[in-house]
Design an enzyme around this catalytic site. Structure first.
Site, PDB file in Angstrom:
ATOM      1  N   CYS A  68       6.462 -13.572   4.777  1.00  0.00           N
ATOM      2  CA  CYS A  68       5.537 -14.515   4.543  1.00  0.00           C
ATOM      3  C   CYS A  68       5.820 -15.446   5.103  1.00  0.00           C
ATOM      4  CB  CYS A  68       4.739 -13.616   4.063  1.00  0.00           C
ATOM      5  SG  CYS A  68       5.463 -13.352   2.407  1.00  0.00           S
TER       6      CYS A  68
ATOM      7  N   HIS B  71       0.403 -18.451   0.718  1.00  0.00           N
ATOM      8  CA  HIS B  71       1.481 -19.652  -0.002  1.00  0.00           C
ATOM      9  C   HIS B  71       1.000 -21.383   0.243  1.00  0.00           C
ATOM     10  CE1 HIS B  71       3.537 -15.643  -0.671  1.00  0.00           C
ATOM     11  NE2 HIS B  71       4.010 -15.822   0.262  1.00  0.00           N
TER      12      HIS B  71
HETATM   13  N1  NAP Z   1       2.911  -8.698   0.671  1.00  0.00           N
HETATM   14  C1  NAP Z   1       3.581  -9.701   1.484  1.00  0.00           C
HETATM   15  O1  NAP Z   1       2.460 -11.327   1.398  1.00  0.00           O
HETATM   16  C2  NAP Z   1       3.839  -9.686   2.741  1.00  0.00           C
HETATM   17  C3  NAP Z   1       4.010  -9.977   3.243  1.00  0.00           C
HETATM   18  C4  NAP Z   1       4.473 -10.101   4.141  1.00  0.00           C
HETATM   19  C5  NAP Z   1       5.955  -8.799   5.101  1.00  0.00           C
HETATM   20  N2  NAP Z   1       5.022  -8.133   3.341  1.00  0.00           N
HETATM   21  C6  NAP Z   1       6.057  -6.232   3.769  1.00  0.00           C
HETATM   22  O2  NAP Z   1       5.132  -5.573   3.939  1.00  0.00           O
HETATM   23  C7  NAP Z   1       5.565  -4.714   3.228  1.00  0.00           C
HETATM   24  C8  NAP Z   1       4.561  -3.847   3.118  1.00  0.00           C
HETATM   25  O3  NAP Z   1       3.906  -5.004   1.380  1.00  0.00           O
HETATM   26  P1  NAP Z   1       2.921  -5.111   0.690  1.00  0.00           P
HETATM   27  O4  NAP Z   1       3.144  -6.221  -0.131  1.00  0.00           O
HETATM   28  O5  NAP Z   1       1.154  -4.394   1.265  1.00  0.00           O
HETATM   29  O6  NAP Z   1       3.681  -3.182  -0.581  1.00  0.00           O
HETATM   30  P2  NAP Z   1       2.397  -2.893  -1.444  1.00  0.00           P
HETATM   31  O7  NAP Z   1       1.250  -3.687  -2.102  1.00  0.00           O
HETATM   32  O8  NAP Z   1       3.205  -2.232  -2.696  1.00  0.00           O
HETATM   33  O9  NAP Z   1       2.050  -1.214  -0.502  1.00  0.00           O
HETATM   34  C9  NAP Z   1       3.198  -0.671  -0.343  1.00  0.00           C
HETATM   35  C10 NAP Z   1       2.415   0.527   1.087  1.00  0.00           C
HETATM   36  O10 NAP Z   1       3.777   1.317   1.592  1.00  0.00           O
HETATM   37  C11 NAP Z   1       3.659   2.148   0.877  1.00  0.00           C
HETATM   38  N3  NAP Z   1       4.326   3.650   1.178  1.00  0.00           N
HETATM   39  C12 NAP Z   1       5.338   3.656  -0.137  1.00  0.00           C
HETATM   40  N4  NAP Z   1       6.230   3.991  -0.455  1.00  0.00           N
HETATM   41  C13 NAP Z   1       6.512   4.947   0.883  1.00  0.00           C
HETATM   42  C14 NAP Z   1       6.670   6.143   1.572  1.00  0.00           C
HETATM   43  N5  NAP Z   1       7.698   6.763   0.916  1.00  0.00           N
HETATM   44  N6  NAP Z   1       6.206   6.636   2.510  1.00  0.00           N
HETATM   45  C15 NAP Z   1       5.037   6.517   2.349  1.00  0.00           C
HETATM   46  N7  NAP Z   1       4.826   5.063   2.653  1.00  0.00           N
HETATM   47  C16 NAP Z   1       5.161   4.604   1.452  1.00  0.00           C
HETATM   48  C17 NAP Z   1       2.640   2.850   0.133  1.00  0.00           C
HETATM   49  O11 NAP Z   1       1.914   4.322  -0.397  1.00  0.00           O
HETATM   50  P3  NAP Z   1       0.965   4.396  -1.106  1.00  0.00           P
HETATM   51  O12 NAP Z   1       0.123   3.631  -1.945  1.00  0.00           O
HETATM   52  O13 NAP Z   1       1.206   5.890  -1.229  1.00  0.00           O
HETATM   53  O14 NAP Z   1       2.622   4.094  -2.233  1.00  0.00           O
HETATM   54  C18 NAP Z   1       2.165   1.114   0.509  1.00  0.00           C
HETATM   55  O15 NAP Z   1       0.515   1.569   0.934  1.00  0.00           O
HETATM   56  C19 NAP Z   1       6.586  -4.971   2.553  1.00  0.00           C
HETATM   57  O16 NAP Z   1       7.620  -4.351   3.360  1.00  0.00           O
HETATM   58  C20 NAP Z   1       6.741  -5.906   3.001  1.00  0.00           C
HETATM   59  O17 NAP Z   1       8.264  -6.571   2.256  1.00  0.00           O
HETATM   60  C21 NAP Z   1       4.401  -8.546   2.428  1.00  0.00           C
END
Ligand code: NAP
Ligand code: NAP
Lengths: 356, 356
Positions: free
Chosen positions: A137, A262
């Protein structure tokens, strides 16, 4: 190709991590954009299986992440932690699913393209592993604007300081910031050493220090020589996307008490002399960029104003006073939209056009 | 020389603007440091005349700013708005009072030295107009650390991004931030465009946009070519203090929702190759600087932890990965202490030693 009754012939999409911070925005975006998908399947951890989430105005039941969950799927968006993507993206790819991965697991893999549709759309075809990566991001918050300037002026060096929103650390980041806000509102905290830290106690969530009434110069995990993983990502990804493997890039990532969007200050040095007029002309016409720059009239982008919007917002465009080859910019973008879900959706649409 | 009963022979000090944000910290600092002053007279606007404030454990009555208010005074600290200093500092100086001015009125005057005791103490004697200027809080938040590195390595270029605290805009800045905090705590604001702006309404105080759940890339008034006055100050003052009139300096000033203590990211390029080890050695031993730099152990300075302390805190020391002559630093300092009142008090002590 799979596809439900009314959408036969269209590619089927899976959203892996549909219940997360990025996943939630992905569902909104899929509901708003041109409807090019057949089935949309929602996948998350077994903890979430059975939950129902709205997408395109319909309730869809979340299924647990298994190999079978990819049956009949053409394209899968992965919005899950790195280690989950690392394990499961190859499983999906082995079944012929094109994976668009939003985690950090594959971004620097030479066999995985790192794609920003406005900057390097053609790279999407070089997906030797069946995986296309979405940049982080922080990189995405500036790269569309930078790409447009690079195309005209030829980028030679970058110095970047980031003002990172709490939601960059997922749902937990947002919850933590909101909880900390409630702890300090109505108090006189923030005036003696460590008073905020004591009030927050161990409620720091995913951050190493309180983020409320504070800024924290750290994001991610330690890398060599004192750099953080988030800083190294911005350098590596910017070089890869722009095709400038030797570009000097110095980044400092600092967390700030903002929910989403950001912001970055950018000092960009180019091959030759630049003018603010030309830079403004480029930024004003670049797809995906909005130039919002008239400080005398109070016009500059701020996170609170650009959150929830799609473009990269650019303001404070100045030429360095002591270097006619350098520009200063203040760039702002929603880390959950262009910074993440939106760019992933755009990549998936490029892939779909390719599959058609 | 004037002086009250128990302190005869010591120079008499006036604090002009004793009731302001800087003034309040000045009274604390005067109460904590070695007691070198005879009378301490407190001066403010006629609005405050008759108020009683504590200094050195005694209650002192505030008097209104008039020419007579400087009778018997040796040194006067000016902590008032620019236009008040511009008018009254020459009045005091004409009476033989040495003025140490904390406003922006005289900093770039070639006949007024701009002094940081750790960096250019001798300049204090070149006070042709009887006025010594104190740098702006943003410059002061980094200059002691930078000065120490410059002495060893020879500075060649600076790119700086500032994370400015609300109290940099005076008492009104702090009140505004606290009020805005109460408006957003316990809400879901910060997730749709302009929702924070609408909740805050016209309660933006001295800032052009809401600062809560936001960062605002503007401080001060417009200067030529899109630069802000605060940015131009940092460039001009840094050049003057370090005696480098041609130093390339690119600054972006951004306000953040922190009560007190400015933070800055600094990209500093030097004459030749630098090493992190040598830089750390210099910073660890420089007077007025604390090196707090071990991210693996969670050690880096943050505003909430350094507020209320005297030194300039430095963390995140890295060498630029693509330029062996450049260092990256994260610097933090209390804008009301070293950034303002403390440096003024230190200058006044240099003057007092001179008068003795
Ligand atoms: N936040 C940002 O600004 C951003 C920007 C770019 C990229 N990212 C990337 O996008 C990804 C998700 O980020 P997020 O911010 O959305 O995180 P988050 O809010 O913590 O959400 C994590 C997601 O992954 C799922 N998950 C976790 N462990 C799992 C497993 N073992 N099997 C299947 N599903 C699983 C969770 O499902 P449950 O709800 O069932 O636990 C939830 O849907 C990460 O790699 C992050 O680095 C984030
Ligand atoms: N805040 C910072 O971080 C910082 C850092 C470096 C330098 N400075 C500079 O220090 C100065 C004071 O800043 P501040 O933040 O303390 O401002 P502030 O909180 O607004 O206080 C202003 C002070 O000036 C007095 N004053 C205003 N108009 C006056 C007049 N016509 N005659 C006499 N006194 C008058 C006020 O007295 P009343 O209470 O009677 O109105 C008050 O004591 C400014 O020049 C500022 O730029 C501030």
């Amino acid at each position: 190709m799979a596809g439900d009754a009314g959408r036969t012939g269209r590619p089927a999409l899976a959203v892996v991590g549909a219940t997360g911070a990025v996943g939630a925005v992905m569902l909104q975006i899929l509901s708003q954009r041109a409807d090019i998908w057949g089935e949309i399947r929602l996948i998350a951890s077994p903890r979430s299986a059975g939950r129902r989430l709205a997408v395109r105005g319909e309730e869809v039941e979340v299924v647990a992440l298994t190999e079978e969950a990819f049956d009949g799927i053409d394209v899968a968006l992965f919005d899950v932690p790195d280690e989950v993507a690392e394990r499961w993206a190859p499983v999906a790819a082995a079944k012929g699913v094109v994976v668009v991965d939003n985690s950090g697991a594959f971004r620097m893999d030479p066999d995985v393209p790192l794609v920003v549709p406005e900057v390097n759309p053609h790279a999407v075809r070089m997906r030797r592993r069946g995986i296309v990566a979405n940049p982080s991001c922080t990189t995405l918050s500036m790269i569309v604007a930078l790409g447009s300037l690079h195309a005209e002026f030829g980028l030679r060096e970058l110095v970047v300081s980031a003002y990172l929103a709490a939601s960059g650390a997922g749902r937990a980041g947002v919850t933590t910031l909101r909880q900390q806000l409630s702890l300090v509102a109505g108090t006189e905290l923030g005036t003696s050493p460590g008073d905020v830290r004591r009030a927050v106690g161990d409620r720091t969530g995913p951050f190493p220090e309180p983020v409320v009434l504070n800024v924290v110069p750290w994001a991610g995990t330690p890398r060599e020589d004192g750099w953080s993983s988030e800083e190294m990502k911005v350098r590596g990804e910017t070089r890869k996307i722009l095709g400038l493997p030797e570009l000097p890039v110095a980044v400092t990532c600092v967390r700030v008490p903002v929910v989403t969007a950001h912001a970055l200050t950018v000092h960009a040095r180019f091959e030759g002399e630049v003018t603010v007029d030309k830079a403004r002309e480029i930024l004003a016409t670049a797809p995906g960029v909005v130039l919002f720059d008239n400080p005398e009239a109070g016009e500059f982008p701020t996170p609170a104003d650009v959150v929830g919007t799609d473009p990269t917002w650019v303001g404070r465009v100045r030429r360095a006073l002591d270097d006619p080859t350098a520009l200063e910019l203040f760039v702002c973008g929603d880390n959950l939209r262009k910074g993440s879900a939106l760019n992933t959706a755009q990549i998936a649409e490029l892939v779909a056009a390719d599959l058609a």
